[in-house]
Design a protein around this motif. Structure first.
Motif, mmCIF file in Angstrom:
data_model
loop_
_atom_site.group_PDB
_atom_site.id
_atom_site.type_symbol
_atom_site.label_atom_id
_atom_site.label_comp_id
_atom_site.label_asym_id
_atom_site.label_seq_id
_atom_site.Cartn_x
_atom_site.Cartn_y
_atom_site.Cartn_z
ATOM 1 N N ILE A 275 -10.347 9.391 -4.222
ATOM 2 C CA ILE A 275 -9.818 10.146 -3.918
ATOM 3 C C ILE A 275 -7.911 10.020 -3.701
ATOM 4 N N THR A 276 -7.985 9.057 -2.779
ATOM 5 C CA THR A 276 -6.392 8.060 -2.803
ATOM 6 C C THR A 276 -6.406 6.673 -2.911
ATOM 7 N N PRO A 277 -6.920 6.687 -4.667
ATOM 8 C CA PRO A 277 -6.699 5.324 -4.519
ATOM 9 C C PRO A 277 -5.928 4.334 -4.123
ATOM 10 N N VAL A 278 -6.505 2.901 -4.272
ATOM 11 C CA VAL A 278 -5.532 1.796 -3.824
ATOM 12 C C VAL A 278 -4.202 1.135 -4.049
ATOM 13 N N GLU A 279 -4.034 1.570 -5.114
ATOM 14 C CA GLU A 279 -2.848 1.645 -5.764
ATOM 15 C C GLU A 279 -1.624 2.208 -4.874
ATOM 16 N N MET A 280 -1.882 3.294 -4.094
ATOM 17 C CA MET A 280 -1.063 4.426 -3.163
ATOM 18 C C MET A 280 -0.585 3.292 -2.465
ATOM 19 N N GLY A 281 -1.724 2.702 -1.262
ATOM 20 C CA GLY A 281 -1.856 1.881 -0.405
ATOM 21 C C GLY A 281 -1.035 0.623 -1.029
ATOM 22 N N LEU A 282 -1.295 0.147 -1.845
ATOM 23 C CA LEU A 282 -0.517 -0.957 -2.159
ATOM 24 C C LEU A 282 0.602 -0.930 -2.610
ATOM 25 N N GLY A 283 1.084 0.166 -3.088
ATOM 26 C CA GLY A 283 2.598 1.045 -3.124
ATOM 27 C C GLY A 283 3.313 1.281 -1.927
ATOM 28 N N VAL A 284 3.064 1.661 -0.488
ATOM 29 C CA VAL A 284 3.425 1.053 0.557
ATOM 30 C C VAL A 284 3.384 -0.121 0.838
ATOM 31 N N MET A 285 2.880 -1.202 0.882
ATOM 32 C CA MET A 285 2.245 -2.426 1.058
ATOM 33 C C MET A 285 3.807 -2.993 0.272
ATOM 34 N N ASP A 286 4.712 -2.870 -0.831
ATOM 35 C CA ASP A 286 5.132 -3.157 -1.637
ATOM 36 C C ASP A 286 6.371 -2.672 -0.880
ATOM 37 N N ALA A 287 6.188 -1.380 0.089
ATOM 38 C CA ALA A 287 8.135 -0.621 0.382
ATOM 39 C C ALA A 287 8.642 -0.727 1.289
ATOM 40 N N VAL A 288 7.311 -1.034 1.979
ATOM 41 C CA VAL A 288 7.891 -1.054 3.378
ATOM 42 C C VAL A 288 7.375 -3.082 4.230
ATOM 43 N N SER A 289 8.788 -3.534 4.278
ATOM 44 C CA SER A 289 8.548 -4.869 4.550
ATOM 45 C C SER A 289 7.907 -5.479 6.433
ATOM 46 N N THR A 290 7.222 -3.939 6.831
ATOM 47 C CA THR A 290 7.320 -4.636 8.573
ATOM 48 C C THR A 290 5.847 -4.489 7.722
ATOM 49 N N ALA A 291 4.790 -3.918 6.978
ATOM 50 C CA ALA A 291 3.550 -3.161 6.283
ATOM 51 C C ALA A 291 2.594 -4.594 6.585
ATOM 52 N N GLU A 292 1.248 -4.334 7.633
ATOM 53 C CA GLU A 292 0.517 -5.452 7.220
ATOM 54 C C GLU A 292 -0.938 -4.863 6.543
ATOM 55 N N GLY A 293 -1.567 -6.084 5.633
ATOM 56 C CA GLY A 293 -2.103 -4.660 4.614
ATOM 57 C C GLY A 293 -3.390 -4.996 5.085
ATOM 58 N N HIS A 294 -5.012 -4.021 4.987
ATOM 59 C CA HIS A 294 -6.159 -4.341 5.389
ATOM 60 C C HIS A 294 -7.666 -3.289 4.269
ATOM 61 N N PHE A 295 -7.569 -3.940 3.447
ATOM 62 C CA PHE A 295 -8.066 -4.040 2.321
ATOM 63 C C PHE A 295 -9.569 -4.603 1.722
ATOM 64 N N TYR A 296 -10.213 -3.129 1.596
ATOM 65 C CA TYR A 296 -11.630 -3.671 1.510
ATOM 66 C C TYR A 296 -12.423 -3.167 -0.413
ATOM 67 N N PRO A 297 -12.515 -4.183 -0.267
ATOM 68 C CA PRO A 297 -12.793 -4.604 -1.599
ATOM 69 C C PRO A 297 -14.764 -3.192 -2.109
ATOM 70 N N ASP A 298 -15.751 -3.051 -1.230
ATOM 71 C CA ASP A 298 -16.628 -1.914 -1.655
ATOM 72 C C ASP A 298 -16.170 -1.001 -1.452
ATOM 73 N N ARG A 299 -15.047 -0.082 -0.047
ATOM 74 C CA ARG A 299 -15.035 0.884 0.554
ATOM 75 C C ARG A 299 -14.317 2.249 -0.369
ATOM 76 N N GLY A 300 -14.367 3.016 -0.067
ATOM 77 C CA GLY A 300 -14.311 4.259 0.007
ATOM 78 C C GLY A 300 -13.207 5.246 0.631
ATOM 79 N N HIS A 301 -13.078 5.992 0.789
ATOM 80 C CA HIS A 301 -12.270 6.993 1.268
ATOM 81 C C HIS A 301 -12.691 6.791 2.562
ATOM 82 N N LEU A 302 -13.790 7.602 3.125
ATOM 83 C CA LEU A 302 -14.402 7.619 4.080
ATOM 84 C C LEU A 302 -14.476 6.761 5.014
ATOM 85 N N SER A 303 -15.596 5.583 3.832
ATOM 86 C CA SER A 303 -16.115 4.141 4.851
ATOM 87 C C SER A 303 -14.728 3.690 5.013
ATOM 88 N N THR A 304 -14.602 3.698 4.736
ATOM 89 C CA THR A 304 -12.787 2.418 5.531
ATOM 90 C C THR A 304 -12.542 2.930 6.948
#
Length: 318
Positions: A275-304
């Motif tokens: 629904i919101t592809p991971v590239e969007m989360g990575l885009g926030v990570m790239d732009a926000v210097s204070t961002a801390e990322g939590h990314f999960y290989p097999d999780r989708g929109h609801l399960s996360t």
């Protein structure tokens, strides 16, 4: 077309009826959602508008503001009732203008939202609170951290929309459609409202069929039923125009620079999100210097957000 018009008229006639699944199910989460539907809280803003909100969790706990997705509203706060009670967190879930019982504000900008929410804090006697934005609520959480860090000192975004240039073709097409063909997108959303209201079981199965594998079980749980119920509840008074406005705002200039955010930002995203592809989360990570990322290989929109809500609220409390 005549069938759609007839269904729309029917929707208007029974718009205050309890949404599907909430009228028959006895699950605790759905019972909380029914109470949120039947007993909305409101604040009168300084410009005279009414803004609706719901509360779950521990009423005496530390406050956290939760921003809903598209198309959803205050009922979504029922998802966080358990963790709120267990962790001593007061979940306050305001509805954006034109959602649920909130008065519309058709010309709003994304940066108007922090001012609205600050007035909710004032009305509740809260000086400051962290924010969490789920899906379409994510950009509004970032807006709060960017423009009013003294009121919103920490922001989490989960499966959030990100900068439009980080979107895939399908998502970018939806954003551009809202901007240049809003009637088409509004009609699509209206059909989703009617489907959720009058064919909830079929609508749920469609969601399962389109979901990432990690989301299928969540859609079949009480969470999936809650999300189906939240669609007509969010649109029962003012329709779908506000969600088209959300998408238009996401497609354009957000009114603040992600690079200027200096409050801590937590990014939760499933790499299998359809629904919101991971590239969007990575885009926030790239732009926000204070961002801390939590990314999960097999999780989708609801399960996360369902499987990692404990981790997310623990981070918000730091």
């Amino acid at each position: 077309m005549n069938a759609l018009r007839s269904a729309s008229c029917l929707l208007l006639r029974d718009r205050d009826d309890v949404p599907p699944f909430l009228d028959t199910e006895r699950d605790e989460m759905l019972s909380v959602a029914r109470d949120l539907f039947e007993n909305p809280e409101t604040v009168t803003l300084s410009d005279g508008r009414t803004l609706g909100y719901g509360e779950t969790g521990d009423p005496d706990g530390d406050p956290v503001l939760a921003f809903h997705g598209i198309p959803s509203g205050r009922l979504g706060a029922a998802v966080f009732d358990r963790i709120g009670r267990e962790r001593g967190i007061r979940i306050v879930a305001p509805e954006r203008p034109g959602v649920g019982v909130s008065d519309p504000d058709p010309d709003r900008e994304m940066t108007d939202w922090p001012r609205d929410v600050a007035e909710v804090l004032d009305a509740l006697g809260i000086d400051a609170a962290p924010v969490v934005g789920i899906s379409g609520g994510g950009p509004y959480a970032l807006a709060c951290g960017a423009t009013a860090p003294e009121r919103f000192p920490r922001a989490a975004v989960c499966c959030s929309f990100g900068p439009s240039d980080s979107a895939g073709m399908a998502t970018r097409g939806l954003l551009l459609g809202a901007r240049y063909a809003p009637t088409v997108v509004r009609s699509f959303l209206r059909a989703e409202v009617l489907s959720s209201r009058y064919a909830p079981g079929w609508t749920l199965e469609r969601r399962v069929a389109a979901a990432a594998p990690g989301d299928e079980g969540v859609w079949r749980s009480e969470v999936g039923k809650l999300l189906i119920a939240s669609v007509p509840a969010a649109c029962h008074r003012h329709g779908t125009a506000t969600f088209v406005r959300d998408l238009q705002l996401f497609a354009g200039d957000w009114g603040f620079a992600l690079e200027a955010i200096d409050v801590p930002v937590g990014v939760w995203h499933g790499r299998a999100d359809r629904i919101t592809p991971v590239e969007m989360g990575l885009g926030v990570m790239d732009a926000v210097s204070t961002a801390e990322g939590h990314f999960y290989p097999d999780r989708g929109h609801l399960s996360t957000f369902v499987e990692y809500e404990d981790e997310m609220f623990e981070w918000l409390a730091e």
